[in-house]
Scaffold this motif. Structure first.
Motif, PDB file in Angstrom:
ATOM      1  N   UNK A  38      45.269  17.997  40.008  1.00 24.57           N
ATOM      2  CA  UNK A  38      43.958  17.930  39.378  1.00 24.57           C
ATOM      3  C   UNK A  38      43.432  19.338  39.092  1.00 24.57           C
ATOM      4  N   UNK A  39      43.625  20.249  40.041  1.00 18.18           N
ATOM      5  CA  UNK A  39      43.206  21.635  39.839  1.00 18.18           C
ATOM      6  C   UNK A  39      43.949  22.261  38.671  1.00 18.18           C
ATOM      7  N   UNK A  40      45.259  22.041  38.626  1.00 17.97           N
ATOM      8  CA  UNK A  40      46.068  22.620  37.550  1.00 17.97           C
ATOM      9  C   UNK A  40      45.635  22.076  36.192  1.00 17.97           C
ATOM     10  N   UNK A  41      45.351  20.778  36.125  1.00 18.89           N
ATOM     11  CA  UNK A  41      44.890  20.181  34.874  1.00 18.89           C
ATOM     12  C   UNK A  41      43.581  20.830  34.425  1.00 18.89           C
ATOM     13  N   UNK A  42      42.632  20.968  35.331  1.00 18.40           N
ATOM     14  CA  UNK A  42      41.335  21.548  34.984  1.00 18.40           C
ATOM     15  C   UNK A  42      41.468  23.008  34.554  1.00 18.40           C
ATOM     16  N   UNK A  43      42.317  23.766  35.236  1.00 20.54           N
ATOM     17  CA  UNK A  43      42.498  25.174  34.907  1.00 20.54           C
ATOM     18  C   UNK A  43      43.124  25.364  33.531  1.00 20.54           C
ATOM     19  N   UNK A  44      44.194  24.617  33.242  1.00 23.32           N
ATOM     20  CA  UNK A  44      44.860  24.785  31.955  1.00 23.32           C
ATOM     21  C   UNK A  44      43.953  24.351  30.810  1.00 23.32           C
ATOM     22  N   UNK A  45      43.188  23.290  31.004  1.00 25.58           N
ATOM     23  CA  UNK A  45      42.227  22.887  29.979  1.00 25.58           C
ATOM     24  C   UNK A  45      41.184  23.973  29.753  1.00 25.58           C
ATOM     25  N   UNK A  52      39.004  25.930  56.387  1.00 30.55           N
ATOM     26  CA  UNK A  52      37.912  25.416  55.540  1.00 30.55           C
ATOM     27  C   UNK A  52      37.950  25.957  54.119  1.00 30.55           C
ATOM     28  N   UNK A  53      38.692  27.051  53.908  1.00 24.82           N
ATOM     29  CA  UNK A  53      38.796  27.636  52.574  1.00 24.82           C
ATOM     30  C   UNK A  53      40.083  27.234  51.864  1.00 24.82           C
ATOM     31  N   UNK A  54      40.811  26.262  52.416  1.00 24.90           N
ATOM     32  CA  UNK A  54      42.135  25.922  51.881  1.00 24.90           C
ATOM     33  C   UNK A  54      42.080  25.508  50.416  1.00 24.90           C
ATOM     34  N   UNK A  55      41.096  24.685  50.047  1.00 22.08           N
ATOM     35  CA  UNK A  55      41.017  24.212  48.662  1.00 22.08           C
ATOM     36  C   UNK A  55      40.688  25.363  47.712  1.00 22.08           C
ATOM     37  N   UNK A  56      39.780  26.239  48.120  1.00 18.28           N
ATOM     38  CA  UNK A  56      39.429  27.387  47.289  1.00 18.28           C
ATOM     39  C   UNK A  56      40.619  28.339  47.140  1.00 18.28           C
ATOM     40  N   UNK A  57      41.368  28.548  48.220  1.00 14.35           N
ATOM     41  CA  UNK A  57      42.526  29.438  48.160  1.00 14.35           C
ATOM     42  C   UNK A  57      43.623  28.857  47.266  1.00 14.35           C
ATOM     43  N   UNK A  58      43.854  27.557  47.366  1.00 18.81           N
ATOM     44  CA  UNK A  58      44.847  26.915  46.504  1.00 18.81           C
ATOM     45  C   UNK A  58      44.446  27.041  45.043  1.00 18.81           C
ATOM     46  N   UNK A  59      43.162  26.869  44.772  1.00 21.91           N
ATOM     47  CA  UNK A  59      42.677  26.988  43.400  1.00 21.91           C
ATOM     48  C   UNK A  59      42.867  28.415  42.886  1.00 21.91           C
ATOM     49  N   UNK A  60      42.626  29.403  43.715  1.00 16.43           N
ATOM     50  CA  UNK A  60      42.833  30.788  43.305  1.00 16.43           C
ATOM     51  C   UNK A  60      44.296  31.063  42.986  1.00 16.43           C
ATOM     52  N   UNK A  61      45.197  30.540  43.815  1.00 16.42           N
ATOM     53  CA  UNK A  61      46.623  30.751  43.572  1.00 16.42           C
ATOM     54  C   UNK A  61      47.066  30.055  42.294  1.00 16.42           C
ATOM     55  N   UNK A  62      46.571  28.853  42.070  1.00 17.87           N
ATOM     56  CA  UNK A  62      46.888  28.137  40.840  1.00 17.87           C
ATOM     57  C   UNK A  62      46.302  28.852  39.627  1.00 17.87           C
ATOM     58  N   UNK A  63      45.142  29.436  39.792  1.00 16.70           N
ATOM     59  CA  UNK A  63      44.520  30.181  38.702  1.00 16.70           C
ATOM     60  C   UNK A  63      45.445  31.276  38.192  1.00 16.70           C
ATOM     61  N   UNK A  64      46.043  32.030  39.091  1.00 19.62           N
ATOM     62  CA  UNK A  64      46.957  33.095  38.692  1.00 19.62           C
ATOM     63  C   UNK A  64      48.199  32.529  38.003  1.00 19.62           C
ATOM     64  N   UNK A  65      48.750  31.458  38.548  1.00 17.77           N
ATOM     65  CA  UNK A  65      49.954  30.874  37.954  1.00 17.77           C
ATOM     66  C   UNK A  65      49.674  30.297  36.567  1.00 17.77           C
TER      67      UNK A  65
END
Length: 263
Positions: free
Chosen positions: A16-23, A110-123
């Motif tokens: 879901x994060x990847x979909x939102x980021x690429x869009x 507690x920051x796991x979702x934010x950290x995953x989103x940051x890593x996906x953002x770079x990719x």
């Protein structure tokens, strides 16, 4: 438009994060989908992380891969090993890729979702730069003279070294570390970003700066070596930064609203 499908098991977090980021970054160049091999509900923490990151969440729902199995995709990108095993031979797909990101739902951080989103953002940014001719690349060919001119100023050098050491910093954190006013810090960050040494991202009201992930290796090595061989340069700035309460890069909200300068 190239068609991209992100797949994970539950379609509740990473895909879901990847979909939102690429869009967000290239919605005019890619038609983006996500699905799960065993779909559930979108995790509320996923929605919160996307909201905090400033991304659109409307229309994000968990979907079964069975509902789109007869469609063609130019890219099928799995975000976990299980999904990759089940989708590596997607019928009619162009390129099947495996991006294995840890599931933030299994983490106690507690920051796991934010950290995953940051890593996906770079990719995702790199994916867009490599695979889209229509999206203007943020990567610039930095000339050696411009690179060394950037390092020749003490404020810019210290900003680069602090960001290299900390990973990401916002304007107000650099203000606290270097004891300098906002206009001066913002001006130097804008220059570093324009040259191509820094990349910025917005998360809610904050703008965070990091070393550009596609910076030439030899340039990045000079920054790292300068930091490694001159740690005393950051003794005072690091102490000031550590004294700062509620730092934005650590999830706090000490500072007022920031903006990206000179877009």
């Amino acid at each position: 438009m190239k068609r991209v499908l992100f797949v994970c098991t539950a379609n509740s977090a990473r895909s879901q994060m990847a979909e939102a980021l690429l869009r967000h970054f290239a919605g005019n160049s890619f038609k983006v989908f996500s699905a799960g091999t065993e779909p559930s509900e979108v995790d509320p923490r996923t929605m919160q992380a996307l909201h905090d990151f400033g991304l659109e969440t409307e229309g994000l729902v968990s979907k079964s891969i069975d509902s789109i199995e007869d469609q063609h995709f130019d890219f099928v990108i799995s975000l976990c090993d299980k999904a990759h095993r089940e989708c590596r031979h997607w019928p009619g797909s162009g390129v099947v890729m495996a991006w294995d990101f840890p599931d933030p739902k299994t983490s106690h951080d507690p920051k796991a979702f934010a950290l995953t989103l940051q890593e996906l953002d770079e990719r995702i940014r790199l994916f867009v730069q490599v695979n889209s001719k229509e999206v203007k690349s943020e990567v610039k060919s930095i000339q050696p003279v411009d690179f060394y001119k950037s390092l020749a100023d003490e404020t810019r050098l210290l900003c680069l070294l602090l960001i290299e050491q900390q990973g990401e910093l916002c304007v107000c954190e650099l203000m606290a570390a270097l004891n300098l006013p906002q206009p001066k810090i913002s001006r130097h960050l804008s220059q570093l970003r324009k040259v191509g040494l820094l990349l910025d991202r917005r998360q809610g009201q904050w703008v965070f700066y990091r070393i550009h992930p596609l910076l030439n290796d030899w340039m990045h090595n000079i920054v790292k070596d300068t930091l490694a061989h001159n740690p005393q340069l950051l003794d005072a700035p690091r102490a000031s930064l550590n004294d700062m309460n509620s730092r934005p890069s650590q999830g706090g909200n000490m500072c007022g609203e920031e903006k990206i300068d000179d877009q």
